[in-house]
Write an enzyme that holds these catalytic residues in place. Structure first.
Site, short mmCIF file in Angstrom:
data_model
loop_
_atom_site.label_atom_id
_atom_site.label_comp_id
_atom_site.label_asym_id
_atom_site.label_seq_id
_atom_site.Cartn_x
_atom_site.Cartn_y
_atom_site.Cartn_z
N GLY A 165 0.60 -1.08 0.03
CA GLY A 165 -0.12 -0.01 -0.15
C GLY A 165 0.82 1.21 0.01
O GLY A 165 1.83 1.23 0.47
N TRP A 167 0.43 5.65 0.89
CA TRP A 167 0.21 6.02 2.31
C TRP A 167 -0.94 7.07 2.36
O TRP A 167 -1.50 7.65 3.37
CB TRP A 167 1.59 6.91 3.07
CG TRP A 167 2.30 7.80 2.06
CD1 TRP A 167 3.56 7.69 1.67
CD2 TRP A 167 1.97 9.10 1.69
NE1 TRP A 167 3.88 8.60 0.90
CE2 TRP A 167 2.97 9.60 0.82
CE3 TRP A 167 0.75 9.76 1.57
CZ2 TRP A 167 2.84 10.68 0.03
CZ3 TRP A 167 0.71 10.99 1.00
CH2 TRP A 167 1.69 11.32 0.17
N ASN A 168 -1.36 7.62 1.23
CA ASN A 168 -2.29 8.38 1.04
C ASN A 168 -3.88 8.14 1.47
O ASN A 168 -4.55 8.81 2.09
CB ASN A 168 -2.46 9.26 -0.35
CG ASN A 168 -2.73 8.09 -1.42
OD1 ASN A 168 -2.65 6.83 -1.42
ND2 ASN A 168 -3.26 8.96 -2.56
N GLU A 194 4.99 2.05 5.08
CA GLU A 194 5.64 2.55 6.61
C GLU A 194 5.31 3.76 7.17
O GLU A 194 5.44 3.89 8.41
CB GLU A 194 7.23 2.16 6.34
CG GLU A 194 7.79 3.04 5.44
CD GLU A 194 8.02 2.69 3.92
OE1 GLU A 194 7.03 2.10 3.81
OE2 GLU A 194 8.78 3.04 3.29
N THR A 247 8.56 2.98 -8.04
CA THR A 247 8.66 1.62 -7.04
C THR A 247 7.91 0.53 -8.26
O THR A 247 8.25 -0.42 -8.07
CB THR A 247 7.46 2.15 -6.10
OG1 THR A 247 8.16 3.13 -5.17
CG2 THR A 247 7.48 0.61 -5.00
N LEU A 259 8.22 -15.11 -11.85
CA LEU A 259 7.03 -14.88 -12.60
C LEU A 259 5.52 -14.48 -11.87
O LEU A 259 4.57 -15.20 -12.28
CB LEU A 259 6.91 -16.07 -13.76
CG LEU A 259 8.00 -16.04 -14.80
CD1 LEU A 259 7.80 -17.54 -15.73
CD2 LEU A 259 7.78 -14.80 -15.64
N GLU A 265 -1.03 0.42 -9.47
CA GLU A 265 -1.59 1.41 -9.51
C GLU A 265 -0.63 2.64 -9.07
O GLU A 265 -0.12 2.75 -8.06
CB GLU A 265 -2.56 1.59 -8.45
CG GLU A 265 -3.95 0.50 -8.77
CD GLU A 265 -4.87 0.84 -9.48
OE1 GLU A 265 -5.53 0.29 -10.01
OE2 GLU A 265 -4.69 2.06 -10.08
N CYS A 299 -3.49 10.34 -6.54
CA CYS A 299 -2.97 9.86 -7.69
C CYS A 299 -3.54 10.32 -8.83
O CYS A 299 -3.02 10.69 -9.85
CB CYS A 299 -2.61 8.62 -7.49
SG CYS A 299 -4.14 7.63 -7.48
N GLU A 400 4.92 14.80 -11.05
CA GLU A 400 3.82 14.52 -9.87
C GLU A 400 4.26 15.17 -8.80
O GLU A 400 5.21 14.84 -8.13
CB GLU A 400 3.65 13.12 -9.78
CG GLU A 400 2.45 12.96 -8.92
CD GLU A 400 2.33 11.48 -8.43
OE1 GLU A 400 3.36 10.85 -7.73
OE2 GLU A 400 1.10 10.92 -8.65
N GLU A 477 -8.33 -1.97 -10.73
CA GLU A 477 -8.85 -2.29 -9.49
C GLU A 477 -10.50 -1.91 -9.55
O GLU A 477 -10.82 -0.94 -10.27
CB GLU A 477 -8.33 -1.68 -8.34
CG GLU A 477 -6.83 -2.08 -8.11
CD GLU A 477 -6.15 -1.65 -6.66
OE1 GLU A 477 -6.42 -0.50 -6.40
OE2 GLU A 477 -5.36 -2.44 -6.14
O1 TXE Z 1 4.73 5.55 -2.68
P1 TXE Z 1 5.96 4.62 -2.68
P2 TXE Z 1 4.14 6.31 -1.58
C1 TXE Z 1 1.11 6.85 -5.78
C2 TXE Z 1 1.22 8.43 -5.98
C3 TXE Z 1 2.45 8.56 -5.24
C4 TXE Z 1 2.85 7.71 -4.45
C5 TXE Z 1 2.81 7.97 -3.03
O2 TXE Z 1 0.98 8.84 -7.06
O3 TXE Z 1 3.37 8.56 -6.52
O4 TXE Z 1 1.92 6.41 -4.72
O5 TXE Z 1 2.81 6.86 -2.25
C6 TXE Z 1 6.78 0.02 -0.88
N1 TXE Z 1 9.78 -3.23 -3.70
N2 TXE Z 1 -0.21 6.58 -5.63
O6 TXE Z 1 5.16 7.43 -1.30
O7 TXE Z 1 7.00 5.22 -2.19
C7 TXE Z 1 6.81 1.13 0.43
O8 TXE Z 1 6.96 0.59 1.38
C8 TXE Z 1 8.48 -3.66 -3.16
C9 TXE Z 1 -0.98 5.85 -6.74
O9 TXE Z 1 3.96 5.33 -0.60
O10 TXE Z 1 6.20 4.05 -3.99
C10 TXE Z 1 5.16 1.23 0.28
O11 TXE Z 1 4.39 0.40 1.12
N3 TXE Z 1 7.79 -2.63 -2.48
C11 TXE Z 1 -2.17 5.41 -6.70
C12 TXE Z 1 4.70 1.20 -1.26
O12 TXE Z 1 5.59 0.51 -1.97
C13 TXE Z 1 8.32 -1.27 -2.14
C14 TXE Z 1 -3.11 6.26 -5.50
C15 TXE Z 1 4.49 2.51 -2.05
O13 TXE Z 1 5.63 3.53 -1.59
C16 TXE Z 1 9.50 -0.83 -2.87
C17 TXE Z 1 -2.00 6.68 -4.53
C18 TXE Z 1 10.04 -2.22 -3.49
N4 TXE Z 1 11.41 -1.75 -4.32
C19 TXE Z 1 -1.11 6.78 -4.46
N5 TXE Z 1 9.86 0.42 -2.69
C20 TXE Z 1 -2.93 4.84 -7.65
N6 TXE Z 1 -2.63 4.97 -8.91
O14 TXE Z 1 -4.11 4.39 -7.46
C21 TXE Z 1 8.81 0.65 -1.91
N7 TXE Z 1 7.89 0.02 -1.80
#
Ligand code: TXE
Length: 503
Positions: A165, A167-168, A194, A247, A259, A265, A299, A400, A477
């Site tokens: 997930g 955080w928003n 986190e 990410t 695989l 998202e 997002c 963004e 989703e």
């Molecule tokens: O994302 P992060 P954040 C997007 C929004 C923004 C981002 C903000 O656009 O870009 O989310 O959320 C885990 N392997 N959306 O800062 O940093 C990390 O621990 C596996 C889009 O949280 O990417 C966290 O749990 N996991 C959305 C999660 O990934 C990893 C709507 C997200 O972290 C990882 C809401 C890795 N290598 C926000 N690195 C939509 N499109 O619906 C990090 N994580």
């Protein structure tokens, strides 16, 4: 008997000064001490005070989560779909009964205004679980008859799935991912961001109280390291991420070794196109909501507002006063419209984009400042901002920001604005405002995005799919289409005769 929601919620109603006991992972229905020896803290964004410590899961916890999810899957998938549906609907009722408690958890952990979390986050999460609980008993295969036999197409669950997930919208994301996964007969291991680790545990408690077998919904706590463990684990069939594009790329790359199926998202930088013949008031209202709701941390927001030159100044007229009138404050105050950004780190990032916009030569209409209210200085606050006369290549227009920064750009004609709207690696959402529905649908067809609204923005019932084109993601989703991401089809051919020759 009430689930141990108390282990997540303070006894008294939550507020900006609430603290909670140390939080852990929840595996096989129990809170589990971590073997990693590491803890991290989560803070309230409104004052950066520590809410609680959280134990970072280690390899042992991830392995235990997979083992228990596998056992849970065997039990859950052997139930009838109607039994799964009944249990999920019971969970929905408990969620609705505790709507405000659950909303307060995300207001505390994510800083999102209580007016939002109680009216949007929790209800829309419950709606999605309810939608899929309704579909579950009707999931079926097909048969095809042939002269000497028949083929049976059997729709099967995937097994153990991982949800990761952002955080928003912490609890809404957990509900959107788990509702679909569980309704299809799978088990899910969910790792919350986190930055906002708390409310997923409350959802897990509710699933257990509703009768979801232990192990079917596990919660593992931690940062990217734990996310990477889930992505690499051979016992997990699929991973669904909500997060940034980078990410998503890392998750997709990491999933290749085993695989896994992947749904992503990711981020967005979506266009709102306002033509001369539009209802300007509607376009303005939609633009304000879909730039400043959740303090811009959404997002799918329409953060590039293209306005045709004939109504450009009319669109901007009065905008400064309306934006300046949006109440910035304590997210627990029901009157608050603009809450704090989720963290100091994110606040620094958003403020850097405000400075970039000021220095860009764009017309500063309003906002982008630290609030003057001295009671807010300990929080991650910024006043909502509008910049006009923007160029497409300005950094705060291409990137963004994920904060309350609306960019307004003039345009002349349809062909030009379609090209500019699509000139981005993102493709999450978009909108067209025009009374000419033929033109509006023509432009909607041309916008490269997964969700496009006409004379509206953001209406997203649980029964329609949501997801991105291009770098905004893979898969969907919600809605019926998303069933394909959590089930697989097996063809079983029955020969009604014999095999009477060879070669
Ligand atoms: O994302 P992060 P954040 C997007 C929004 C923004 C981002 C903000 O656009 O870009 O989310 O959320 C885990 N392997 N959306 O800062 O940093 C990390 O621990 C596996 C889009 O949280 O990417 C966290 O749990 N996991 C959305 C999660 O990934 C990893 C709507 C997200 O972290 C990882 C809401 C890795 N290598 C926000 N690195 C939509 N499109 O619906 C990090 N994580």
């Amino acid at each position: 008997m009430r689930a141990a929601l108390g282990s997540v919620c303070a006894v008294a109603p939550l507020d900006a000064s609430s603290t909670l006991p140390t939080q852990r992972s929840l595996i096989a229905g129990e809170r589990v001490a971590s073997t990693s020896g590491e803890c991290f803290e989560t803070v309230h964004p409104g004052n950066n005070s520590v809410i609680c410590q959280v134990e970072q899961a280690g390899e042992a916890e991830v392995d235990a989560a997979v083992v228990s999810a596998r056992a849970g899957f065997e039990e859950w998938s052997s139930m009838t779909a109607m039994d799964r549906s009944r249990i999920l609907r019971r969970a929905v009722q408990i969620i609705r009964d505790r709507n405000d408690e659950l909303a307060a958890l995300d207001t505390l952990d994510a800083g999102r205004p209580i007016a939002e979390t109680s009216s949007v986050d929790v209800p829309t999460g419950a709606d999605v679980i309810e939608f899929y609980a309704g579909i579950a008993p009707s999931l079926h295969g097909e048969t095809l008859d042939f002269p000497g036999g028949f083929a049976r197409m059997r729709r099967e669950p995937l097994g153990v799935c991982a949800g990761i997930g952002a955080w928003n919208y912490p609890i809404q994301i957990a509900m959107w991912k788990s509702g679909l996964a569980l309704a299809c007969g799978n088990a899910m291991i969910f790792k919350p961001a986190e930055v906002t680790p708390i409310s997923a545990l409350a959802l897990a408690d509710i699933y257990l109280e509703a009768g979801v077998p232990p192990g079917v919904f596990n919660v593992v706590q931690g940062d990217a390291r734990v996310g990477r463990m889930l992505v690499a684990h051979p016992g997990i069939a699929k991973v669904s991420l909500t997060g940034e594009v980078t990410t998503g790329q890392a998750v997709m790359a990491g999933a290749a070794a085993t695989l896994k199926k992947v749904t992503l998202e990711l981020g967005g930088k979506s266009p709102i196109v306002v033509f001369d013949d539009a209802d300007i008031e509607s376009a303005r209202n939609a633009s304000l909501t879909n730039n400043f709701f959740s303090t811009g941390q959404v997002c799918s927001n329409g953060t590039r507002v293209f306005v045709q030159r004939g109504v450009y100044e009319a669109f901007l007229d009065g905008l400064a006063e309306r934006v300046a009138g949006l109440r910035v404050g304590d997210p627990f105050d029901p009157e608050t419209v603009i809450g704090p950004l989720v963290s100091r780190e994110h606040h620094t990032k958003v403020m850097s984009y405000m400075e970039l916009a000021r220095a860009s030569g764009a017309r500063h209409i309003v906002g982008g400042d630290l609030p003057s209210d001295p009671s807010l200085t300990s929080g991650n606050y910024v006043t909502p901002a509008v910049f006009a006369d923007c160029d497409d290549d300005m950094g705060f227009v291409t990137d963004e920001v994920f904060g309350p920064l609306m960019a307004v750009l003039p345009f002349d004609d349809e062909t030009e604005v379609i090209a500019r709207a699509n000139a981005t690696p993102y493709g999450l959402s978009g909108a067209v405002f025009s009374r000419d529905l033929a033109r509006a649908n023509r432009v909607a067809n041309a916008i490269e995005a997964g969700s496009v609204w006409i004379n509206d923005y953001g209406t997203l019932p649980e029964s329609v799919p949501f997801g991105g084109y291009k770098h905004s993601g893979i898969g969907r989703e919600n809605g019926y289409h998303s069933i394909e991401h959590y089930t697989q089809v097996k063809m079983i051919y029955t020969n009604l005769g014999g095999v009477d020759r060879y070669m």
